[in-house]
Design a protein around this motif. Structure first.
Motif, short mmCIF file in Angstrom:
data_model
loop_
_atom_site.label_atom_id
_atom_site.label_comp_id
_atom_site.label_asym_id
_atom_site.label_seq_id
_atom_site.Cartn_x
_atom_site.Cartn_y
_atom_site.Cartn_z
N ILE A 80 0.85 -1.19 0.00
CA ILE A 80 0.00 0.00 0.00
C ILE A 80 0.89 1.24 0.00
O ILE A 80 1.79 1.35 0.83
N GLN A 81 0.67 2.15 -0.94
CA GLN A 81 1.41 3.39 -1.01
C GLN A 81 0.45 4.56 -0.79
O GLN A 81 -0.61 4.61 -1.39
N VAL A 82 0.83 5.48 0.08
CA VAL A 82 -0.01 6.63 0.39
C VAL A 82 0.59 7.87 -0.24
O VAL A 82 1.76 8.18 -0.04
N ASP A 83 -0.21 8.60 -1.01
CA ASP A 83 0.24 9.82 -1.66
C ASP A 83 0.31 10.94 -0.65
O ASP A 83 -0.67 11.30 -0.02
N THR A 84 1.51 11.50 -0.48
CA THR A 84 1.68 12.61 0.47
C THR A 84 1.93 13.93 -0.23
O THR A 84 2.33 14.91 0.39
N SER A 85 1.72 13.98 -1.55
CA SER A 85 1.93 15.23 -2.26
C SER A 85 0.86 16.26 -1.91
O SER A 85 1.10 17.46 -1.97
N TYR A 86 -0.34 15.79 -1.54
CA TYR A 86 -1.41 16.68 -1.07
C TYR A 86 -1.41 16.70 0.45
O TYR A 86 -1.34 15.66 1.09
N ARG A 87 -1.50 17.91 1.00
CA ARG A 87 -1.55 18.05 2.45
C ARG A 87 -2.91 18.59 2.87
O ARG A 87 -3.44 19.50 2.22
N PRO A 88 -3.49 18.08 3.96
CA PRO A 88 -4.80 18.58 4.41
C PRO A 88 -4.70 20.02 4.87
O PRO A 88 -3.69 20.47 5.40
N MET A 89 -5.80 20.75 4.65
CA MET A 89 -5.84 22.16 4.99
C MET A 89 -6.77 22.39 6.17
O MET A 89 -7.71 21.63 6.40
N ALA A 90 -6.51 23.47 6.91
CA ALA A 90 -7.29 23.77 8.11
C ALA A 90 -8.58 24.47 7.72
O ALA A 90 -8.73 25.68 7.85
N MET A 91 -9.54 23.68 7.20
CA MET A 91 -10.84 24.20 6.80
C MET A 91 -11.93 23.37 7.46
O MET A 91 -11.81 22.14 7.56
#
Length: 314
Positions: A80-91
């Protein structure tokens, strides 16, 4: 001394103004050395930009200042590979829904061109004491009706830019001027916005919805549930006589999800995916020859994929 006091006051005011305009967060990177553990701390300033939706502005955090990671994926278990190029935003979830609504309505108003692709996967067909062929036909009818609802019975179509009538008919919400009317947040399981610095990715999931009305339901304010009543006559064509008093046809929408990519520079949509998982259960009585009644139970799962891409905003 007065000169130094003035400088101190100016510095203090600058710090206060900075704290009002942005908020900082701390990233700690731990690296093992020879016989010791070293820690490097990086302070990142998080700014916000305001998106005006015609009502209240949505403040979208800017994560582009965050340091780039060397690895775009990390291992999260076997294979299993998790994409970390997107980061969660404080919304908040409400702000994410408003952001999604703004992007959807922008498509309706500006009528860009796009490619729409829709297809279904059928699985888990169980006839019970019914007929496998019958349940397969009914599930195929559901898939066909979904394509009709979306404005065309072709699975893949090309919509040209500025064809506002075609956009109104083939882009959710179908045959409406708005792309999202959701106000009831109780049906939303999660709504998160991510960013990779160049684009935003909105991911929305929902709690299970049993037989939502295709027009007058909160689920229909953001997704495209099927009109179950439209299936009564086609289903009856496969049967001799249908006893409507004992007719049960349930569709449970479970683990449904929306994924939307929005360009950060323009706040315009670049792709949209709707996934609806429909667990279907059918129970009915057939009045056959010599008035012998046969009870039929059958079930199956339909996964409907609806995709929009190649947007032309020219």
């Amino acid at each position: 001394m007065k000169k130094y006091k003035v400088i101190a006051v100016i510095c203090a005011m600058a710090i206060i103004l900075t704290s009002l305009c942005s908020c900082g967060y701390e990233i700690s990177i731990r690296k093992k050395g020879e016989g010791e553990e070293k820690t490097t701390t990086i302070i990142v300033e998080e700014k916000t930009t305001a998106l005006y939706t015609g009502q209240e502005p949505i403040y979208i955090p800017d994560v582009s200042a965050a340091p780039d990671t060397e690895e775009t994926t990390v291992s999260a278990g076997a294979n299993i590979q998790v994409d970390t190029s997107y980061r969660p935003m404080a919304m908040s979830a409400s702000d994410v829904i408003l952001f999604y609504k703004s992007a959807m309505n922008d498509v309706k108003v500006r009528a860009p061109g796009y490619v729409r692709n829709e297809y279904q996967e059928i699985s888990g067909v169980e006839a019970g004491n019914g007929d496998v062929q019958l349940i397969n036909r009914i599930l195929n009818l559901v898939g066909t009706e979904l394509l009709k609802d979306s404005g065309d019975e072709e699975s893949t179509i090309q919509i040209m830019a500025h064809d506002d009538i075609a956009v109104r008919e083939t882009f959710p919400l179908y045959n409406q001027d708005s792309g999202c009317d959701l106000t009831d947040m109780s049906i939303v399981k999660s709504a998160v916005c991510y960013s990779d610095g160049a684009s935003y990715k909105i991911v929305i999931t929902f709690d299970d919805q049993l037989n939502p009305d295709h027009e007058n339901s909160s689920f229909a304010d953001i997704m495209t549930p099927i009109d179950r009543d439209a299936l009564s006559d086609p289903i009856e064509e496969y049967l001799v006589v249908l006893d409507y008093n004992s007719y049960k046809f349930d569709i449970n929408y479970t683990n449904c999800e929306i994924t939307c990519i929005i360009d950060k520079a323009t706040n315009r949509m670049t792709s949209l995916k709707h996934k609806m998982i429909m667990e279907t259960e059918i129970v009915l009585n057939l009045d056959l020859i010599l008035f012998q009644t046969k009870n039929v139970k059958a079930e199956g799962t339909i996964v409907n994929f609806l995709e929009y891409y190649n947007f032309d905003w020219s």
